[in-house]
Design a protein around this motif. Sequence first.
Motif, PDB file in Angstrom:
ATOM      1  N   PRO A  91       0.827  -1.210   0.000  1.00  0.00           N
ATOM      2  CA  PRO A  91       0.000   0.000   0.000  1.00  0.00           C
ATOM      3  C   PRO A  91       0.861   1.260   0.000  1.00  0.00           C
ATOM      4  O   PRO A  91       1.894   1.308   0.661  1.00  0.00           O
ATOM      5  CB  PRO A  91      -0.799  -0.110   1.307  1.00  0.00           C
ATOM      6  N   GLU A 149      -2.119   3.135   3.196  1.00  0.00           N
ATOM      7  CA  GLU A 149      -1.683   2.491   4.434  1.00  0.00           C
ATOM      8  C   GLU A 149      -2.231   3.238   5.652  1.00  0.00           C
ATOM      9  O   GLU A 149      -2.650   2.627   6.631  1.00  0.00           O
ATOM     10  CB  GLU A 149      -0.161   2.426   4.489  1.00  0.00           C
ATOM     11  N   ARG A 150      -2.267   4.539   5.572  1.00  0.00           N
ATOM     12  CA  ARG A 150      -2.801   5.355   6.670  1.00  0.00           C
ATOM     13  C   ARG A 150      -4.276   5.036   6.903  1.00  0.00           C
ATOM     14  O   ARG A 150      -4.713   4.873   8.036  1.00  0.00           O
ATOM     15  CB  ARG A 150      -2.618   6.837   6.367  1.00  0.00           C
ATOM     16  N   ARG A 186      -4.644   1.678   8.566  1.00  0.00           N
ATOM     17  CA  ARG A 186      -4.298   1.754   9.989  1.00  0.00           C
ATOM     18  C   ARG A 186      -5.364   2.482  10.803  1.00  0.00           C
ATOM     19  O   ARG A 186      -5.693   2.072  11.906  1.00  0.00           O
ATOM     20  CB  ARG A 186      -2.951   2.443  10.177  1.00  0.00           C
ATOM     21  N   ASP A 188      -5.353  -3.127   9.308  1.00  0.00           N
ATOM     22  CA  ASP A 188      -4.011  -3.712   9.392  1.00  0.00           C
ATOM     23  C   ASP A 188      -3.879  -4.700  10.548  1.00  0.00           C
ATOM     24  O   ASP A 188      -2.989  -5.546  10.542  1.00  0.00           O
ATOM     25  CB  ASP A 188      -2.945  -2.623   9.484  1.00  0.00           C
ATOM     26  N   CYS A 237      -0.728  -7.403   6.246  1.00  0.00           N
ATOM     27  CA  CYS A 237      -0.332  -6.451   5.214  1.00  0.00           C
ATOM     28  C   CYS A 237       1.196  -6.454   5.110  1.00  0.00           C
ATOM     29  O   CYS A 237       1.892  -6.373   6.122  1.00  0.00           O
ATOM     30  CB  CYS A 237      -0.854  -5.065   5.571  1.00  0.00           C
TER      31      CYS A 237
END
Length: 121
Positions: free
Chosen positions: A92, A97-98, A101, A106, A111
Motif C-alpha cells: 500500500p 496504508e494510513r 491503519r 491492518d 499487510c
Amino acid sequence: MADIEGAAVPERLLITRTTTGDGVSVVSIAGEVDLDGSSQLRDVLLSCVRTAPGTVVDFGEVAFLDSSGINVLISAHQAAETRGVWFRLAAPRPAVERVLRLVGVDTLIDCFPTVEQALAA
C-alpha cells in the motif's frame, strides 16, 4: 505467473487477476477504490477466495481507498477465513496504508510491504 484475467471497471479503477503456478491469486489494483468500483472488486476478490488457496491484493498503484473499499476487504477476509484460505494485502502507498491503519484493517488482515513478501509469508 500465468493465467492472466483482467477486468476494466470504471475509468478510475483497473483490476487484474493473475494466478501463480501454485494456484495463488494475485489481484493488482490501479486507480481509486471507491463506491464506483467496489462492487466489481468485491466480485473479483470473492471469486479468488472461493477458488484459490490464497489471495494477495496488490495496492501498489492505488491512490485512494474509501469506506466501500474497506468493506470489500473485510468481506473478502471473512470469506477467506470461512473457507480456511489466506488473504493478504501488499504494497500500500502511504495514503492507503494510513487509511488501513486508521480503521484497524491492518490488525485484521496481514499487510506486507511487497507482493513478494506477501506470497512468501
